[in-house]
Structure formats: structure tokens, C-alpha cells
Write a protein that holds these residues in place. Sequence first.
Motif, PDB file in Angstrom:
ATOM      1  N   PHE A 185       0.840  -1.066   0.060  1.00 39.40           N
ATOM      2  CA  PHE A 185      -0.146  -0.108   0.074  1.00 39.40           C
ATOM      3  C   PHE A 185       0.913   1.376   0.009  1.00 39.40           C
ATOM      4  CE2 PHE A 185       0.624  -1.498   4.266  1.00 39.40           C
ATOM      5  CZ  PHE A 185       0.920   0.109   5.037  1.00 39.40           C
ATOM      6  N   TYR A 186       0.274   2.368  -0.532  1.00 41.23           N
ATOM      7  CA  TYR A 186       0.700   3.666  -0.415  1.00 41.23           C
ATOM      8  C   TYR A 186       0.333   4.427   0.632  1.00 41.23           C
ATOM      9  CZ  TYR A 186       1.796   2.271  -5.157  1.00 41.23           C
ATOM     10  OH  TYR A 186       2.162   1.308  -6.338  1.00 41.23           O
ATOM     11  N   SER A 187       0.924   5.327   1.336  1.00 39.96           N
ATOM     12  CA  SER A 187       0.571   6.034   2.445  1.00 39.96           C
ATOM     13  C   SER A 187       1.392   7.572   2.659  1.00 39.96           C
ATOM     14  CB  SER A 187       0.585   5.502   3.669  1.00 39.96           C
ATOM     15  OG  SER A 187       1.620   5.179   4.016  1.00 39.96           O
ATOM     16  N   LYS A 188       0.549   8.326   3.229  1.00 42.90           N
ATOM     17  CA  LYS A 188       1.176   9.767   3.411  1.00 42.90           C
ATOM     18  C   LYS A 188       2.125   9.736   4.696  1.00 42.90           C
ATOM     19  CE  LYS A 188      -0.067  13.115   0.588  1.00 42.90           C
ATOM     20  NZ  LYS A 188       1.115  13.579  -0.148  1.00 42.90           N
ATOM     21  N   ASP A 189       1.725   8.770   5.819  1.00 35.51           N
ATOM     22  CA  ASP A 189       2.414   8.660   7.009  1.00 35.51           C
ATOM     23  C   ASP A 189       3.201   7.350   6.965  1.00 35.51           C
ATOM     24  OD1 ASP A 189       1.201  11.235   7.754  1.00 35.51           O
ATOM     25  OD2 ASP A 189      -0.631  10.227   8.572  1.00 35.51           O
ATOM     26  N   MET A 190       4.027   7.425   7.967  1.00 35.23           N
ATOM     27  CA  MET A 190       4.682   6.252   8.063  1.00 35.23           C
ATOM     28  C   MET A 190       3.964   5.193   8.787  1.00 35.23           C
ATOM     29  SD  MET A 190       8.056   4.808   7.833  1.00 35.23           S
ATOM     30  CE  MET A 190       9.149   3.667   8.666  1.00 35.23           C
ATOM     31  N   PRO A 191       3.674   3.881   7.922  1.00 37.85           N
ATOM     32  CA  PRO A 191       2.662   3.015   8.620  1.00 37.85           C
ATOM     33  C   PRO A 191       3.158   2.445   9.911  1.00 37.85           C
ATOM     34  CG  PRO A 191       4.100   2.314   6.732  1.00 37.85           C
ATOM     35  CD  PRO A 191       4.407   3.401   6.847  1.00 37.85           C
ATOM     36  N   ILE A 192       2.164   2.412  10.734  1.00 35.74           N
ATOM     37  CA  ILE A 192       2.410   1.712  12.147  1.00 35.74           C
ATOM     38  C   ILE A 192       1.858   0.349  12.120  1.00 35.74           C
ATOM     39  CG2 ILE A 192       2.564   2.076  14.603  1.00 35.74           C
ATOM     40  CD1 ILE A 192       1.925   5.265  14.002  1.00 35.74           C
ATOM     41  N   MET A 193       2.620  -0.588  11.801  1.00 38.35           N
ATOM     42  CA  MET A 193       1.897  -1.915  11.923  1.00 38.35           C
ATOM     43  C   MET A 193       3.061  -2.879  12.406  1.00 38.35           C
ATOM     44  SD  MET A 193       0.346  -2.193   8.165  1.00 38.35           S
ATOM     45  CE  MET A 193      -0.835  -3.586   8.423  1.00 38.35           C
ATOM     46  N   ASP A 194       2.632  -4.063  12.935  1.00 41.58           N
ATOM     47  CA  ASP A 194       3.777  -5.030  13.395  1.00 41.58           C
ATOM     48  C   ASP A 194       4.608  -5.109  12.207  1.00 41.58           C
ATOM     49  OD1 ASP A 194       4.835  -7.168  13.691  1.00 41.58           O
ATOM     50  OD2 ASP A 194       3.480  -7.640  15.250  1.00 41.58           O
ATOM     51  N   LYS A 195       5.900  -4.837  12.559  1.00 40.47           N
ATOM     52  CA  LYS A 195       6.899  -4.958  11.307  1.00 40.47           C
ATOM     53  C   LYS A 195       6.716  -6.477  10.653  1.00 40.47           C
ATOM     54  CE  LYS A 195      10.205  -1.390  12.932  1.00 40.47           C
ATOM     55  NZ  LYS A 195      11.286  -1.233  13.490  1.00 40.47           N
ATOM     56  N   GLY A 196       6.339  -7.501  11.605  1.00 36.76           N
ATOM     57  CA  GLY A 196       6.330  -8.876  10.838  1.00 36.76           C
ATOM     58  C   GLY A 196       5.432  -8.662   9.608  1.00 36.76           C
ATOM     59  N   GLU A 197       4.542  -7.767   9.486  1.00 38.48           N
ATOM     60  CA  GLU A 197       3.280  -7.498   8.353  1.00 38.48           C
ATOM     61  C   GLU A 197       3.896  -6.977   7.286  1.00 38.48           C
ATOM     62  OE1 GLU A 197       0.620  -5.866  10.776  1.00 38.48           O
ATOM     63  OE2 GLU A 197      -0.497  -7.639  11.401  1.00 38.48           O
ATOM     64  N   ILE A 198       4.883  -6.089   7.542  1.00 37.31           N
ATOM     65  CA  ILE A 198       5.335  -5.341   6.327  1.00 37.31           C
ATOM     66  C   ILE A 198       6.916  -5.845   6.302  1.00 37.31           C
ATOM     67  CG2 ILE A 198       6.235  -2.848   5.704  1.00 37.31           C
ATOM     68  CD1 ILE A 198       3.847  -1.814   7.434  1.00 37.31           C
TER      69      ILE A 198
END
Lengths: 780, 231
Positions: free
Chosen positions: A613-626
Amino acid sequence: MLIKHCLKYLFKSNKFLFFSINIMILITSFMAFTLLITNNNLETVNENNQALKQEDFQFLPKLSKNDINIFASQHQISLEEIEEKNFNQILFDHQISYRDIYGDKISGLQKNYGFISEIQQSKFFEVNGNNFRVVKHNEKINKFFFVKGEMAAEDNEIVIDINTAKKKDLNIGSSFIIKEKEYIVSGIAGFPGLINPNMSDTGLKIYKPATSVIVSFNDKQYNALNEKEKIYYAGVWTSQKPQEIPSAEVEYLLEKNDNTEINILDLKISMNKMIIGVTVTLLLSIVGIMLAMVLIKMIQDNLKTYGVLKGMGYKNYELIFSFSPTALLLILPVSLGILLSSLMNNTIFGVMNNDLLAPYPNKSMDMFFSVSVVSIFTIGVLAFSFLIIFLFLRKNSINLIRETSQAKNNLIKRVLLKLFARKKFLSNLRNKFIFRNLFVFCLVIFSGFALGVQILMSMGMSGFPDQMANSFEKQYKYEYKSILNDKVNITNVKDAQGYFVRNLKIDSKNNNSDDISLIALDSNEKNQYIHFYDYETNKNITDQLSNGVIINKWFANKHNLKVGDKLTVYDNQKNNDVTIAGINLDLQGNELYTSQTYYEDNFLEKVNFYSGFYSKDMPIMDKGEIRQTIVQKEQYEAIKLNFENYKIISGAMLLLGMLLGGILLSISIYIAIKTGEKNILLLKSMGYTNSEINKVSIIGYVYPLLIGIAISIPYFILLSKLLFGELSKSANFFLPMQTSLVNILTVTGFSLLFFALVAIVYMMKIKKSTSFQKLLAEQL
Amino acid sequence: MYIIQGLSKSYKNGEIINQVLKGIDLNIETGEFITILGPSGSGKSTFLNILGGLDTDFQGKVKFFDKDLATFNEKQMVKFRRDNVSFIFQEYHLLPTLTVYENVQVGQYLSVSKSSIDDILEKVGLAEHKNKYPSQLSGGQKQRVAIARAIIKNPKVIFCDEPTGALDSSTAKIIMSLLLNMNKENNITVILITHNTELANLSNKVVYVVDGEIDSVKVVENPLSLEKIVW
């Protein structure tokens, strides 16, 4: 004796002409041989890399649920911990190596798909503005190329890259301090698997070669480093015909062709070949025409003399062979050009390829090849000059004497004069002067043409890096691009636009199969981060995503596609026809974009998950998912830096064009004045003012110059469409050669300025010229 | 018209200085027909070039209607040649790409009065050749074009450097007759350089130059007519 006359004619009477032609041929041969040697060396680097087992592809195996369960039980890790933590963190916490996890999986893949592999590890950190990349030593793939010394064995030993060794003047045994710890250099190496070694851990940011340092420690020191680490597996095919590894087997797979790092060498080679093809052909044609013109001038100047000699009883072959020194027009400058290019190639290669971390093979031009080239050209020039002279000398001596300079206006001249008849006497006289010598007239047209093509080409090329970067900046409005590891719900990510990627194949019109990535974008109008602009009109065509696929200019050119065409894409299971809905500004890449709705309607398949995905903000997800988050700014900088060399090349071409065009223009005006010197002196003796004489004898040549520039514009457009179009197909980018109004005006302005400079020099010469003796002296 | 006092000129050829003219003194009046005689290398052509403003590197005084040529800057020298002087050369020096008419037009452009080119061509007997190019003309015809080009400027003085040197006797006669008529009818001063001592009998002043010096000046009270000249 006659040879002496020819030598004197070249060296003494026409030294300006002789040396100008020599300089032109010198530059051309220097350029041609430098490009050839560079290409030779780039290909040798490529061969060396193959010998050092440069990777064919990068990959990470995909672990199935069953694999993870086995892994968890083997290492006594709870499944909850695996769910919660980043995979790398788990490995670190439990001191587990990648080999332990992937070992069996890798063996299976190698056996099934026919390749060998090896883990590749490197760690990144920054010290005092220098970007360090510590590479772990490889045994099988991407082996180091030791220029000197050997691998670091002791804890205080270090292997450094050849560029750093050169920059810091380090040798085996030298001391090298990193973070206040002193190391002793045990080896100086090239890193063939990391052709562009200045990459960041994201694989996108390219550090400037001047500030990047590649080192290697022993395994103990490497493992002790607590820094960001990049890990992947490198594979080399063992089977002749590589098999496709399905996506179900690998987490990701990056083929050599799609690897920006490794691609740079291929890009350089194809770019180099393109420049060799275009520049050398253009330069050789300029030099060829110049040589022909000089020969004709030589013959015309000496016709009367040769008429007299023929009358005295000299035979035709004796007169023809007296022109043998014309070979010097070629032998001297080409030999010097080869010598200079051999001497300077090392430095030029270093400057042009400072981003390569492979040692310079220092292959010089093959002596036999050089001598053969010089000999063939020399024989060609001699044969050509002998033929022209033979054609002129066929007439009997009295006709040769009579014809000199007294020929009446031929049909072409008469038509031209009628066409350009002017009421004002001086304007008319100017036309008579210009058309007096069609040879000079054509020479000036040609110099305008050569100047125009060279400048247009260099300007077209210089815009390339900016165009690449600008199209990227204009199209990609996201700040971050995240690549997901698994099927993840992204609705929690603020203002995200998801995308789904399928790797498919197409059959081009030429029946060549090609891999593509079909990217279906989430049809979310609010969060539209990717915008498409039509290549020709620059109009926003993003809404066309719902009507088909949008491709880039390189892809369209490679497969001869236009808007409205149907393209069949397929995987192992089925074929689908997609419509080309637009051609956008991008100049490279085999990504085809469409909307999620078009994909779902056309492929009859619901998109249930996103690849990223594209986003404006730095994504906050579990790092294992990204798996990876790419920063747009870094990507932008990488593209800009990647093509920076084009600016140097276009700058060099501009200089070369100016130099050659300038020399050509000077020669033209020189010949114009030299052949019209008596007329000029006559007018001067009659009381014509310098300004009147300048108007009649020099300024008028601005018209043929403009004609030459005017011809160069459609020629260049045609050249860029046909030649560059074809070359772009075999390269992995589209080199746009746009001819904008600004470029045309710049070319015209620059040419006029150059003409003015040359004209002023010759006007001064006319002003000072009081050598009326020439006018009064009877000539043979 | 011309007052020449102590005119000297030397060339430096390496270490050797070659004194071409050695202090020449001479007066030339308007309307005179002067012949300068002398062997090859005596300095005749150099003398003529200085008087015509082609050669400005000399010592001494050359006054043209009280104006010293030595003091002229380049612009003044161009104006001097433009308004006062015409040259006729042995080698004609026509512009090969211009027709007869256009060659004469090159001279007409410089004159204020703009005499008719057709009239002049009629006068020199070339009216029917006006559209021909120099390569289509005989030597005598070419020289007549050169004369027409010289006359149409309406100069005060015409310098002729061996104008008949390359011509046969009958053609040379025509050329000389044109020069004499021009001198008489238009009161144009003619300064003629020749090797031909017979031609000197046509002029009213003969200057003998030997080794850069004037050996003698002979004023001819009754010049011979063309018919009486033995070619």
C-alpha cells in the motif's frame, strides 16, 4: 618532387585547414576509441562478475504454516511469540541462524528448480557522514574479487573496497579506524555481486560514491556488530533453462534483470553502445564529408598547376600519386587519438564509473585491431582521393588550365541567383559571392547541420535525468510505499491506497515473451497517490485506469503498443485480453497499472488482499506484517543519482559538438575568405569600406548556416524517433530525445553567437588585410 | 594634383634591406597622361601602389590636392580610393561570377553621379556582351570591362599597371585609344606603367625609373597619335 608540393600545400599553404581537419579527426578517433575501450572494459567487468558467480536472482523462501510449526517446535518457541514479534527479532533473541530456519526449505527449492544458493548478509551504519556497508564474506556466490591481499582472518583485520583504498591511499597493512577502533587492512577487494554497492538497507537509497565505504570483517567481528542488517538468499541457476519458481514457494524473488543494483552495469553497457552508435556514426559522417570537401578543394586549387605539369609530359598516375600525403590527414590524428585514449582511458573510466565497485580491467585497445582500423581508413581515404583526382585529371592539360576559376555560372548557381535576386546592389552582390563557390556554401550548411544535431542531441540527453526524476515526482504522490508480507487488513492504516500485484507474461507483437507485473490499484479517489500523465499531451489520464491498463513509454515503444491496442496477458492457467488505456510519462519498467475494478471485471477474480500500500504517513503496523517500507524521497534521490552520469555524457557531447561545429564553421569561413581573397582585395582597392566588404563576403554566410540548422531539426527528430526508438527497445529504458522550442531557440542562438565570434575574427582579418601584392601578383 | 617629395620605400627580407624607392620627387597635374617606364624591379609598381593608396608603408610626402596620404587613417584612405582612384590591372581582375554588366555595376555603386552602365558599355564597345561572363570574353574584351568599371566610378586619376601587357597589338591599340579618350574627354589623369617605350610617345609626360630613383622626366610637347605608333 610532386609529393613535396602536396606536403607544402597541406603543411604550409593551408596549415589552418590541415590542422583543423586533423583536430577534428583526432577528437573523433579519441572519442570513438575511448568509447570502444570503455565498452570493452565494461564487458570484461561483466565477464569477471560471471566468473565470480554473480547472483542470478535474490529470494527469500516462503514458510508455510507447517514449516513454522516445525520451526517453533524445533526451537521451542511458542506460536504466540511468532505471531507477536518481528521474525528477525525472534531469530536474534533465540540466536538462531537463517540456515537453521530455511535450510531444508532451500535444499528442496534448489533440487526442484535447479539452482545453487547462498545467504547474503550485510550491515549498515553511518560514521561522520560516511555510509558504511559491512558485507559478510561469501564462499560460493558473489565472491569477493581480491585485487590485493586476502580475507580478514584476525579480529583486527579488515577488507576494504578498491574505491576507498584509492580515495584514502590505503594499502595492505595500512591502519583504518572505524568508530575509534583501529583495523589493519588485510585485503583490497571489488564486490561483483554488489555492482552498485552504495545502496542503503532499504535497497533504494543510493549513497554518493564519495561518501560510501564497503568493508568486510571476519565472521566473529561481523556477528558482533549490532547494526541494521539486510539478509537475502542469492541464487545462481545451474540448469540451462531457468525454471520459474512459483510465488507460493518464495516470499519474494528479484531477478537479475529487475535488480536495480545489478542492472546498472547492463544499463551502462547498453547506454555506452547507444552513444558509440550515434556519436561515432555522426562524427564519422562529419569527418568523411570534411575529408571529401578538403580533397576537392585541394584538387581545385591545384588544377592549373597540374594542367601545366600534364602539359609538360607528366603522366596521370604520377600526378595522382603525388596526392599520397593526404593519407597524413588520417594517419597522424587517428594514431594520436588512439594513443591519447589509451593514456586517458583509465582516468575517464574511473570518473564515468565511480559507482562501480569492480576493479577496472584496464584492457587497452587491441594493437592489431587499432592498426587494422587505421590501415583500412587510410586505404579508403587514399583510394577515394585517387579516384576523385583521376576524375578531375582525365581532361587534357589546356582544359585544366582554362577551367580554373573562370567557369561560368552553372545551372544550379543560375537558379539560386534567380531565386534569391535582390533589388539592393550589395545584397545581390552578397548572393553572388555566396553562390560563387557552392562548395563553401554546402560546407557552411553542413557546419550548421552538424552544430544543430550535436547541440540538440546533447540537450536532449541532458534533460533525461531530470525528466526521469520529474516524471517520478509528478506521478508518485505518496510518501511511503509498504510491501506486505502476508494477507493483512490495511483499513487501519490512515489514508492508505492498497495495490495488488500479479506477475504475468505477455506475447509481444514480435512473438517475444516478456514478463510483466500487473498492478491493480485500489480505486479510492480520496487516496489516489499514483497519477498518470499522457506521454504526448501531459494530460492527466489517471481516470483511464478503469478502462484498461496504463503502460509506460519504454514498454509501449518496446512492444509497438498504442492506446486502444489489445494485449494478451497470461499465467500458467489462463489468458486475458487487456486494453491499453494510456501511455504515461515513465521511461522504464515493465509494470502495467490498472484499477482494482477493471482487474476484477476482466479477470473475474476478486482482490481479497493487497500486496502492499501507499501512504502519506509512516505506517504503524507490526513489523512482521510489512516486509519493506520504501521512502519516496529516497527513491527519488536514487533515480536522480542513477542517471547523473548522463549529464556528464551530455556535457561532453555538447562540448564536442561546439568544438567540432566551431572548427567546421571556422574552416568554412576560412575557405570562403581564402577563395574569395582576390575579390575582397579588389573591392578594397576600389574603395569599398570594410563594413560593405564584410556584408558581401562574410555576413551572408549566416543564411546557409541557418539552412543547416533548419535541416538539422527534422533530421534530429527523425533520428531520435527511428534510431533511439530502436535502441531503446534493446536497452532497458526509453531515452527521450525531445526537440522543444527552447532547444531549437538555444541551438539557433548559440550557432548565431558562434558565427558572430568567428565572423568577428575574420572581419578583423579583412580589416587588417592590405596585402594588395596578392592582387597584383600574377598567379600561375 | 600630386606633389611627391622624398618618397622612399624599403622591404626587409631577413637581414637584407631592399630599398625599392629612393627619395622620389615628382609633381603630377590634373588631366596629365603620364607614362612610367623602367626595367623590371625598378620600383614602378610600388610607386603606383603608393600613389593609389594601396600601400601606406612609405617614407616621405605624397600630397594629393594638398592632403598628405601619409597622415590618412584607414577610413580616410578608403574614402580617398573610393572618391578619387581607379585601377586597371594587367590581369583584369574581374569578378568571374558576375556578368559584364554586373562587373561594371561594382564600380558604379561607388560613384555619386551614377552614370549609365549601358552608355559606358556602348562606349567601350561591349553593349552586346553585357550579359556574358568573363570566362566567355577575350582578353581585350575583359580589359575593356575593367576600363568601363574604372571609368564609371568617375575617378580623378586612373592607375594602369601594364594594361596591354597580355594583349596582342590590335587589341592593345583599342585599349590605349579608350584610355586616351577617357583622358581627353573626361580630363581624368592617367598614370600608366609599361615596358613598352613606344607607348610612352602617347603621353605628355614620361618618367624613367631606374633602381628606385627617377632617372629622368621628359615632358612631351606633342604626343604622337595612336596611328603613328609602331607596335
